[in-house]
Scaffold this motif. Structure first.
Motif, short mmCIF file in Angstrom:
data_model
loop_
_atom_site.label_atom_id
_atom_site.label_comp_id
_atom_site.label_asym_id
_atom_site.label_seq_id
_atom_site.Cartn_x
_atom_site.Cartn_y
_atom_site.Cartn_z
N SER A 1 -3.53 13.60 9.80
CA SER A 1 -2.48 12.86 10.21
C SER A 1 -2.79 11.57 9.39
CB SER A 1 -2.93 12.97 11.35
OG SER A 1 -2.42 11.93 12.20
N TRP A 2 -1.53 11.19 8.72
CA TRP A 2 -1.83 9.97 7.98
C TRP A 2 -0.58 9.10 8.26
CZ3 TRP A 2 -6.06 10.97 5.91
CH2 TRP A 2 -6.41 12.13 5.53
N ARG A 3 -1.00 7.79 8.10
CA ARG A 3 -0.16 6.57 8.21
C ARG A 3 0.30 6.42 6.83
NH1 ARG A 3 -0.65 3.67 12.83
NH2 ARG A 3 -2.73 3.88 13.99
N VAL A 4 1.51 7.08 6.59
CA VAL A 4 2.09 6.95 5.31
C VAL A 4 3.50 6.50 5.43
CG1 VAL A 4 1.18 9.05 4.47
CG2 VAL A 4 3.50 9.34 5.66
N SER A 5 4.11 5.91 4.50
CA SER A 5 5.30 5.32 4.45
C SER A 5 6.39 6.37 4.30
CB SER A 5 5.74 4.44 3.16
OG SER A 5 7.09 4.13 2.81
N LEU A 6 7.19 6.81 5.04
CA LEU A 6 7.89 8.15 5.14
C LEU A 6 9.10 7.99 3.64
CD1 LEU A 6 9.38 9.50 8.24
CD2 LEU A 6 7.44 10.37 6.66
N ASN A 7 9.45 6.74 3.46
CA ASN A 7 10.14 6.61 1.95
C ASN A 7 9.48 6.96 0.83
OD1 ASN A 7 12.42 5.94 3.37
ND2 ASN A 7 11.93 3.64 3.44
N MET B 1 -0.02 13.07 -3.98
CA MET B 1 -0.79 12.39 -3.17
C MET B 1 -2.26 12.76 -3.39
SD MET B 1 1.19 11.60 0.46
CE MET B 1 -0.15 10.60 1.06
N LEU B 2 -3.21 12.16 -3.74
CA LEU B 2 -4.71 12.42 -3.68
C LEU B 2 -5.03 12.18 -2.23
CD1 LEU B 2 -5.90 10.99 -6.90
CD2 LEU B 2 -4.90 13.26 -6.63
N ILE B 3 -5.43 13.49 -1.40
CA ILE B 3 -5.92 13.28 -0.10
C ILE B 3 -7.27 13.27 -0.03
CG2 ILE B 3 -5.36 13.95 2.13
CD1 ILE B 3 -2.63 14.65 1.53
N ARG B 4 -8.15 12.55 0.33
CA ARG B 4 -9.65 12.71 0.50
C ARG B 4 -10.10 13.36 1.85
NH1 ARG B 4 -12.39 7.52 -2.63
NH2 ARG B 4 -10.80 6.24 -1.46
N ALA C 1 -9.56 4.05 0.68
CA ALA C 1 -8.45 4.77 1.28
C ALA C 1 -8.51 6.11 1.44
CB ALA C 1 -7.04 4.01 0.49
N PRO C 2 -7.98 6.72 2.46
CA PRO C 2 -8.04 7.92 2.39
C PRO C 2 -7.11 8.82 1.61
CG PRO C 2 -6.93 7.32 4.61
CD PRO C 2 -7.34 6.18 3.73
N GLU D 1 5.79 15.38 -4.41
CA GLU D 1 6.12 16.84 -4.61
C GLU D 1 4.87 17.68 -4.05
OE1 GLU D 1 7.72 18.36 -8.25
OE2 GLU D 1 8.78 16.27 -8.41
N TYR D 2 3.46 16.99 -4.47
CA TYR D 2 2.41 17.86 -4.30
C TYR D 2 1.43 16.92 -3.67
CZ TYR D 2 4.41 20.89 -7.71
OH TYR D 2 5.21 21.67 -8.46
N ALA D 3 0.44 17.59 -2.85
CA ALA D 3 -0.64 17.14 -2.03
C ALA D 3 -1.95 17.54 -2.78
CB ALA D 3 -0.81 17.30 -0.55
N LEU D 4 -2.72 16.80 -3.20
CA LEU D 4 -4.12 17.43 -3.75
C LEU D 4 -5.01 17.14 -2.71
CD1 LEU D 4 -1.99 17.08 -6.11
CD2 LEU D 4 -4.24 16.88 -7.48
N SER D 5 -5.75 18.22 -2.26
CA SER D 5 -6.83 18.06 -1.30
C SER D 5 -8.13 17.71 -2.11
CB SER D 5 -6.99 19.62 -0.68
OG SER D 5 -8.07 19.38 0.53
N VAL D 6 -8.99 16.60 -1.97
CA VAL D 6 -9.92 16.18 -2.49
C VAL D 6 -11.13 15.90 -1.74
CG1 VAL D 6 -10.63 14.21 -4.06
CG2 VAL D 6 -8.30 14.90 -4.15
#
Length: 127
Positions: free
Chosen positions: A44-50, A20-23, A120-121, A56-61
Motif C-alpha cells: 500500500s503506497w503513498r503515490v501520486s496517482l498522476n 516503479m522499483l518497489i522495495r 524510499a520504499p 507500466e511496470y512494477a519491479l519487486s525488489v
C-alpha cells in the motif's frame, strides 16, 4: 591473493520502460508464494496517482535484486482493512509481465538506481 578487475554488468542494466522499483525488503521471504510476492509488492503506497498512472511496470525488489516484474493495469485506493494507515495510500492491480520484459529484468540487480542513504520504499523510472 588474486585481485580481479571485474566490470559489473549490473551497473549497466538500464530500465527503459516507465516503471516503479518497489522495495519489499521487510516483507520478503525465500518461501513466498507467487500470490504473497504480488500482494507484498502491489500495496500500500503513498503515490501520486498522476505519476503512478504513467507507470507500466512494477519491479519487486529485494536487496537490490528484481524478484518479479508486473504489468500494471490500474491503481485503486488501498483496502483500509488491510493496513492501519491507508489515508492516501494506493495499490496497483496487475499481472506478471510478458516474458520479454520479465526476462529482461527478473533476477537482475538494480542497486545502482538507489543512491547511498536512499530509504524510499519505491522509485519512479522513466515516468
Amino acid at each position: 591473493m588474486c585481485n580481479l578487475n571485474l566490470t559489473s554488468k549490473e551497473d549497466s542494466l538500464e530500465i527503459t520502460e516507465p516503471s516503479m522499483l518497489i522495495r519489499i525488503n521487510e516483507l520478503f521471504r525465500d518461501d513466498m508464494s507467487d500470490e504473497e510476492l504480488y500482494n507484498a509488492t502491489r500495496s500500500s503506497w503513498r503515490v501520486s496517482l498522476n505519476r503512478a498512472n504513467n507507470v507500466e511496470y512494477a519491479l519487486s525488489v529485494y536487496k537490490g535484486i528484481v524478484r518479479e516484474v508486473y504489468l500494471i493495469t490500474a491503481w485503486q485506493e488501498a483496502d483500509p482493512t488491510a493496513h492501519e494507515k491507508n489515508n492516501g495510500r494506493f495499490e496497483f492491480i496487475g499481472n506478471i509481465a510478458e516474458d520479454t520484459i520479465r526476462n529482461k529484468y527478473k533476477l537482475k540487480s538494480v542497486k545502482h538506481y538507489f543512491k547511498k542513504g536512499n530509504m524510499a520504499p519505491f522509485m519512479y523510472i522513466n515516468s
